[in-house]
Design a protein around this motif. Sequence first.
Motif, mmCIF file in Angstrom:
data_model
loop_
_atom_site.group_PDB
_atom_site.id
_atom_site.type_symbol
_atom_site.label_atom_id
_atom_site.label_comp_id
_atom_site.label_asym_id
_atom_site.label_seq_id
_atom_site.Cartn_x
_atom_site.Cartn_y
_atom_site.Cartn_z
ATOM 1 N N VAL A 518 0.844 -1.188 0.000
ATOM 2 C CA VAL A 518 0.000 0.000 0.000
ATOM 3 C C VAL A 518 0.885 1.245 0.000
ATOM 4 O O VAL A 518 1.782 1.371 0.845
ATOM 5 C CB VAL A 518 -0.936 0.021 1.227
ATOM 6 C CG1 VAL A 518 -1.860 1.238 1.180
ATOM 7 C CG2 VAL A 518 -1.746 -1.260 1.299
ATOM 8 N N ARG A 519 0.655 2.134 -0.966
ATOM 9 C CA ARG A 519 1.379 3.410 -1.009
ATOM 10 C C ARG A 519 0.466 4.508 -0.466
ATOM 11 O O ARG A 519 -0.692 4.618 -0.871
ATOM 12 C CB ARG A 519 1.806 3.731 -2.435
ATOM 13 C CG ARG A 519 2.823 2.735 -2.970
ATOM 14 C CD ARG A 519 3.540 3.217 -4.214
ATOM 15 N NE ARG A 519 2.698 3.164 -5.406
ATOM 16 C CZ ARG A 519 3.173 3.097 -6.649
ATOM 17 N NH1 ARG A 519 4.489 3.077 -6.846
ATOM 18 N NH2 ARG A 519 2.363 3.056 -7.680
ATOM 19 N N LEU A 520 1.036 5.308 0.456
ATOM 20 C CA LEU A 520 0.260 6.347 1.105
ATOM 21 C C LEU A 520 0.969 7.691 0.993
ATOM 22 O O LEU A 520 2.198 7.757 0.905
ATOM 23 C CB LEU A 520 0.030 6.045 2.592
ATOM 24 C CG LEU A 520 -0.635 4.721 2.966
ATOM 25 C CD1 LEU A 520 0.412 3.687 3.310
ATOM 26 C CD2 LEU A 520 -1.586 4.913 4.128
ATOM 27 N N ALA A 521 0.175 8.755 1.042
ATOM 28 C CA ALA A 521 0.727 10.097 1.147
ATOM 29 C C ALA A 521 1.115 10.364 2.596
ATOM 30 O O ALA A 521 0.788 9.589 3.505
ATOM 31 C CB ALA A 521 -0.290 11.118 0.668
ATOM 32 N N LEU A 522 1.818 11.482 2.817
ATOM 33 C CA LEU A 522 2.258 11.786 4.173
ATOM 34 C C LEU A 522 1.083 12.015 5.121
ATOM 35 O O LEU A 522 1.222 11.827 6.337
ATOM 36 C CB LEU A 522 3.159 13.024 4.160
ATOM 37 C CG LEU A 522 4.594 12.789 3.641
ATOM 38 C CD1 LEU A 522 5.350 14.092 3.591
ATOM 39 C CD2 LEU A 522 5.323 11.780 4.523
#
Length: 664
Positions: A518-522
């Motif tokens: 899973v790629r997430l923003a800050l």
Amino acid sequence: MKNFYRLFVLLPALLLATLAPAQTCENTPNSGADFKIVDASSGTEISTLCADREIRLIDNSGRQLDPSVVRYATGAAITCTGSDFSTNALYTPSAADATRGFVVITQNTPQAVGASGIIFSKRLEVKASPAPTFTLTSCSADVVQVTITDQAYTANLYTVKIGNNVFPNVDRSQPRTFSVPAGVTAVTVTGNYAGNNQCSNSSTQNFTPAAAPSSRPILTKLEVRDKNIVFDFDNIQPGFQYEVQVAEPGGFRTVASRISGNGIVRDYTVLNAPLPGCYRILPSSACGTGLTTGLPASPLVCSVNLFNAISLVSTSANGVNKLEWKTLDPVVGTFRIERTEPGVNPTIIATLPGNGPHEYFDNTASCGTTYTYQVVALVDRAASWSNKASVTTAAGTAPQPPRLVAGFTLSNKVELYATNAVGQPLPNELTFLRASPTAVELGVVNAPTISDTPENLSVTNPPVYLARRRDACGSISADSNPASPVVLAVDPQSEGARFTWSPLGGPDAAIPVQYQLVRLALNGSTIDIIPVSGLSYVDTQPPTNQSTVRYRIEATGGGLATASYSNLVNVTRQPRLAMPTAFSPNGDGLNDVLEVKGRFLSTFVFVIIDRNGQEVFRGTNRTQTWDGRINGRAPVPGAYAWRFEALTDEGKPFVQHGAITIVR
């Protein structure tokens, strides 16, 4: 008395008028005199007269008589005096005639010249024709109720007309409902006599169609008490009546009617109600049972019955009370478990999904204490209450070990969650332990969760956790399954990064585990999800619009009810600034302006200073470029200093400076 005798009438009229008042008179027998009565408006010959309805008298003797010499008189008896006769052949029976019930009409016709006239009379029934009386109630927008209170006409020979719809042979004294065509606001009732269609009359009443209730009623509570049911209702409208109905094959049956009120009606009891059963409340209108209002009934609410009282688990050390129940309602949103113990008000101890098993294990009970339970089924805004059942909590063998799940939160803390065998949380006393890499007891809590912040996370040696439970009787279970969260590590590369992670240790090792990156923003929002296989992955195409991307692994399967997540790792790529050493703002279309170029340059300050230390240009976004002009004057060739300041996505400063030369 003889039916006929002859009375000689002396002609001319002057002699007839001088007859003695005390003289008796009767019909002339066998004279051949006769007349008929015809309704003046219809021309129909009639034998019964109607008050206030004009008739015409026509000689029917068969003799060729001049109508002007045929005379008639009316009254309560036969008329003999000539002065009482009139040549007017029209007569309208009066109300006095109708009150008396009859009128005598006497005909006086001439004989041959020089002979006496002929007296002939008929006694005719006279009926009153009053406007019939009735009451009118608008039950709903398209239904009215008519009650005929009139007593003048034949009991079942009234006609009701509503718009173009005519309903004959309506009985009186019994309320009757009729459909009303759209736009019709008047009802006309006509009274009739048996065998006489002349003596009738009508009356009309206008009405305003009743409005339907403004909102659908709601059955908010159904509680079984022995053989009775206690209901609570909401959205009850004043001016309307409602009925309680139970579902039966092919439809519904009304078990209580004429319910009324305003808003909420509580504790309405139906005695000896059909059980088990599904119930609803139906608006029936201002006129009573069976009359619809155009508004639908409430949603169905079905009874809930506990069976086998409340059974206990077979062992005696668990301190667990087991409830089982059944309901006829196939669609229940939620089941609520309520428990009462001595000296304590009822409390809600659990809320369960309606599509789950109809059983509950109360493992918060104290050994030796007697508890009373009720199960409440919730459907929309309605509640159906079961009967009550009581049980004394007993001890038995040691409780079953908990099922343990471990996973990281977004703040990189390990959260442990313990449930029983059917996935219900365990709020009674639980001991949580970290078994490795360093053995430590995390705490003893009366809650199903606890957090841990392990140090030095390692893919090759992830933390392993255990839990054990202690029931209300003091018995301690065996250890739970070993639970290990996924530990994620990252190896940054020039473009992208390589990720490796440890396998999940779930409650059921026999069930395979699936992983996703899973790629997430800050800010924690998900950018995208990448299905992966194995325990490693190389991300060669990270998002191009963010310098820092957060990653974590989502694990499913392994006996988990919901996903478990790894720790978060950040991958940061530094901003890049591409700045030329010279440009030529001479208008030839080549290198005429100086602009900021690079990557991850969203918020910055770009300043140019001349050889005197004066600021000649300032830009804060890429759309702002410098064409070499200073205060609108033509560019001056030479060297200028520049400085670039920005913050990375992580808030760290990024600074570069250099020189730029303007050439011709």
